[in-house]
Structure formats: C-alpha cells, structure tokens
Design a protein around this motif. Structure first.
Motif, mmCIF file in Angstrom:
data_model
loop_
_atom_site.group_PDB
_atom_site.id
_atom_site.type_symbol
_atom_site.label_atom_id
_atom_site.label_comp_id
_atom_site.label_asym_id
_atom_site.label_seq_id
_atom_site.Cartn_x
_atom_site.Cartn_y
_atom_site.Cartn_z
ATOM 1 N N TYR A 235 0.805 -1.228 0.000
ATOM 2 C CA TYR A 235 0.000 0.000 0.000
ATOM 3 C C TYR A 235 0.835 1.275 0.000
ATOM 4 O O TYR A 235 0.321 2.356 -0.201
ATOM 5 C CB TYR A 235 -0.929 0.028 1.219
ATOM 6 C CG TYR A 235 -2.078 -0.947 1.118
ATOM 7 C CD1 TYR A 235 -3.139 -0.714 0.245
ATOM 8 C CD2 TYR A 235 -2.112 -2.090 1.898
ATOM 9 C CE1 TYR A 235 -4.197 -1.599 0.154
ATOM 10 C CE2 TYR A 235 -3.166 -2.990 1.817
ATOM 11 C CZ TYR A 235 -4.208 -2.730 0.936
ATOM 12 O OH TYR A 235 -5.242 -3.604 0.841
ATOM 13 N N LEU A 239 2.143 4.200 5.056
ATOM 14 C CA LEU A 239 0.943 3.566 5.611
ATOM 15 C C LEU A 239 0.921 3.601 7.153
ATOM 16 O O LEU A 239 1.943 3.401 7.807
ATOM 17 C CB LEU A 239 0.972 2.110 5.135
ATOM 18 C CG LEU A 239 0.001 1.134 5.766
ATOM 19 C CD1 LEU A 239 -1.079 0.809 4.754
ATOM 20 C CD2 LEU A 239 0.728 -0.133 6.164
ATOM 21 N N PHE A 262 -8.271 4.552 3.102
ATOM 22 C CA PHE A 262 -7.645 5.184 1.935
ATOM 23 C C PHE A 262 -8.473 6.354 1.412
ATOM 24 O O PHE A 262 -7.971 7.192 0.690
ATOM 25 C CB PHE A 262 -7.454 4.150 0.823
ATOM 26 C CG PHE A 262 -8.759 3.660 0.250
ATOM 27 C CD1 PHE A 262 -9.298 4.229 -0.885
ATOM 28 C CD2 PHE A 262 -9.450 2.627 0.882
ATOM 29 C CE1 PHE A 262 -10.500 3.777 -1.397
ATOM 30 C CE2 PHE A 262 -10.652 2.173 0.372
ATOM 31 C CZ PHE A 262 -11.188 2.750 -0.766
ATOM 32 N N LYS A 317 -7.136 -1.149 -2.145
ATOM 33 C CA LYS A 317 -6.044 -0.506 -2.878
ATOM 34 C C LYS A 317 -6.563 0.365 -4.019
ATOM 35 O O LYS A 317 -6.034 1.436 -4.287
ATOM 36 C CB LYS A 317 -5.082 -1.558 -3.419
ATOM 37 C CG LYS A 317 -3.916 -0.947 -4.190
ATOM 38 C CD LYS A 317 -2.746 -1.878 -4.244
ATOM 39 C CE LYS A 317 -1.597 -1.258 -5.015
ATOM 40 N NZ LYS A 317 -0.363 -2.008 -4.844
#
Ligand code: DAH
Length: 337
Positions: A235, A239, A262, A317
């Motif tokens: 990611y 993160l 996200f 994602k």
C-alpha cells in the motif's frame, strides 16, 4: 542463339513483374511480351531463319516460354483481380484492418501476483490445496469446537455430511504441516466459498491468501514485522496501521490488522464507518492444539498464521466499492487495470 534469347526474355520478364501493382501494369506487360507485336512474337518470327533441324527444339522452348509467361500473368491478375477471395467472398482491400484486443491479467490475478512476489521476497514458498474439503481439515483440525457457529449450514456449502466447499484457506495450513516437518514458511492462495447473500460487500465465492511460519522461537513480534513489511510494500511506505486483539479458534493470541482508510485518510467516512480504519487481515500465533493434530511438538515449535481476502485487499487498494464487479467480467471494468 534462340535458346539463349529465350532465357534472357524470361529474366527481363520476371524483372518487369517486380514493378507490377495493379491490373493495368499487368496488361502493359502482357502487351509488351505476348501482344501481336510483342517480344515473344518476335522470337517466333525468328524461327524461320534458323536451320531446319533446330526448329523442333527451338519451337518447343518458345511454346514453353509463352505458356509460362501467360500463366504467371494470369496468376498475378487473380491476386489483384476482381477482389474475390477463395470461396468467392468479397474482399475489400481498401478497408482498414481489423482491430484485435490484447488480453490482460484480471485484476485479482494481478493483485495475487503482487502479494506472492512480496512474500516470496521474504522467504515464503507458495502452496495450494483442494477447494472441496472435509470437515476435518476445514474445521476439526483447526480447533473449531463441534458446535462452533462457523460450521452452521448458513455459512457453509455442505456437499455431504463430511464434505464441504472450504470456507477459508486455513485447511491448507494443516495439509502443509502434515506433509513436512518444520521449518515451514509458506503462503497458500485460493478460492473459498460461503453461503452468504450476495451484496456489494459479500459474494458466495471469493479468494484468500493464507500465511504460515513455524519454527523454533517464532514470535509475535516477527508476525507483526512481516505483516507491516507486506502492507508497506503493497500500500505504500507512509501507511499507518494498528493491531487489534481478536479471536480465531486456530490461533492464540489472535489479532486483526487495520490500516488507515484510503478514502478519508483517517478522519472518518462512510467506507470506514467513521472509524478512520479498515481491517485487512486476521492473524495470530498458531494454537498448540493445532500442532497436536499434525504431530508437531508444541513444546519445541511456535508459529504464526495469517489470512486475508484478496478481493478486499484489492478493493481497498483501488477504491472499488462493490465486490460483484470482480466476477461480472464487464469489459469496461476489466480494462481499467
Ligand atoms: N481463516 C480466517 C477467515 O477466513 C482468516 C484467518 C485469521 C486466517 C487468522 C489465519 C489467521 O491464518 O491466523 O476469516
């Protein structure tokens, strides 16, 4: 003399053919060589001048030449000709060519490839197991008590009393440990099935990747280190993550790993239900009871395990909000990746 001349004419003719690009140029060549006043007719005229005994042979070679040139021209003519393919189907050479679509890997395959390559880089091998499982591997050897709710008909597709479609990839842990002594360091990807109502959030079939590392002195700190390293590679380095205590029958202690949402970057939104966090996987230290099922000595070995849903990992994602799109094969969705 005449024979040499024949060869020369043939050579010139073949040279001239190189510049042919339509029926008109073919016709011009025909007139030049085979017309009434053409080169070949000129050679036939010369037959009169040669000695009688040479005539049959010379005549024969001139006839051969004429036939050869005629058939070459016919052949060329039909390739430019009336635009007919074999079988008589119209062929329009002025049309633009057909476009072929080049296939690409499905986004789930791409995601799995990336997960595999990250874990391979950390020394994990890759194993797979059957999708049709027995109750023993799917539940019993993973320390599920006989009355555990996950065994319920509502969650599991039972094929018979003993056989079912695996509800997770954890049974492959058992199969792997049965086959080899420690150390074991492997990931086990595959398809799993759950008898759930299909919605944006759940599907009756999806994919998981299981992970297992067993050796002497394996610690929870190593589990965290491995998973954080994976998440950062997958990611991004910046993160943020956290581990929350959880429960699974086959691990003790157990945890779930969350990453910052996200979409809102942690401030709270609809996708993360205002919490700022999204769960990405379950994990824990292998329960000593599980080791007993596979004849590993729980006094000597410790290990960690983890499991994640590939669809979920990909949805987080790429910001995909409906799990069903992975299986509808809508070209507009697939070609974005
Ligand atoms: N099998 C669990 C599930 O399907 C996921 C899981 C959790 C796997 C913890 C593990 C683990 O190996 O340690 O929900």
């Amino acid at each position: 003399m005449l024979l040499e001349k024949t060869e020369e004419v043939k050579k010139n003719f073949l040279n001239d053919l190189d510049s042919v690009n339509d029926n008109e140029s073919i016709e011009n060549i025909r007139i030049k060589y085979l017309g009434r006043n053409g080169i070949v007719s000129g050679l036939f005229d010369k037959l009169k001048e040669i000695p009688k005994e040479q005539k049959p042979e010379a005549g024969k070679s001139l006839n051969l030449l004429r036939n050869e040139l005629t058939s070459k021209l016919e052949e060329l003519k039909s390739s430019f000709g009336k635009g007919k393919k074999e079988g008589g189907i119209e062929l329009d050479l002025s049309l633009p060519g057909r476009k072929y679509h080049i296939g690409s890997k499905h986004i789930l395959t791409q995601t799995l490839d990336e997960i595999k390559s990250i874990f391979r880089g950390m020394g994990f091998s890759v194993y797979t197991g059957p999708e049709l499982e027995s109750d023993y591997y799917n539940f019993e050897a993973l320390n599920f008590p006989p009355d555990h709710p996950a065994r319920d008909m509502q969650d599991t597709f039972f094929i018979s009393d003993d056989f079912l479609l695996r509800t997770h990839t954890s049974p492959v842990q058992i199969r792997t440990m049965e086959k080899m002594p420690p150390p074991v360091r492997t990931i086990m990807p595959g398809r799993v099935y759950r008898n759930e109502a299909v919605s944006a959030r759940s599907y009756c079939m999806f994919h998981q990747v299981e992970g297992l590392y067993v050796d002497e002195d394996v610690t929870f700190a190593e589990l965290k280190g491995t998973l954080v390293s994976f998440a950062r590679q997958f990611y991004g380095e910046d993160l943020k993550y956290r581990f929350r205590p959880s429960f699974f029958p086959f691990t003790e202690p157990s945890a779930e790993m969350d990453i910052t949402c996200f979409i809102c970057k942690g401030s709270g939104c609809k996708v993360c239900k205002q919490s700022g966090w999204l769960e990405i996987l379950g994990c824990g230290m292998v329960d000593p009871n599980v080791f007993n099922y596979v004849n590993y000595d729980p006094e000597k070995y410790t290990g960690y395990a983890f499991g994640m849903g590939i669809e979920r990992i990909a949805m987080l994602k790429y910001g995909i909000t409906d799990i069903r799109v992975f299986f509808e094969n809508d070209f507009r969705f697939l070609k974005q990746f």
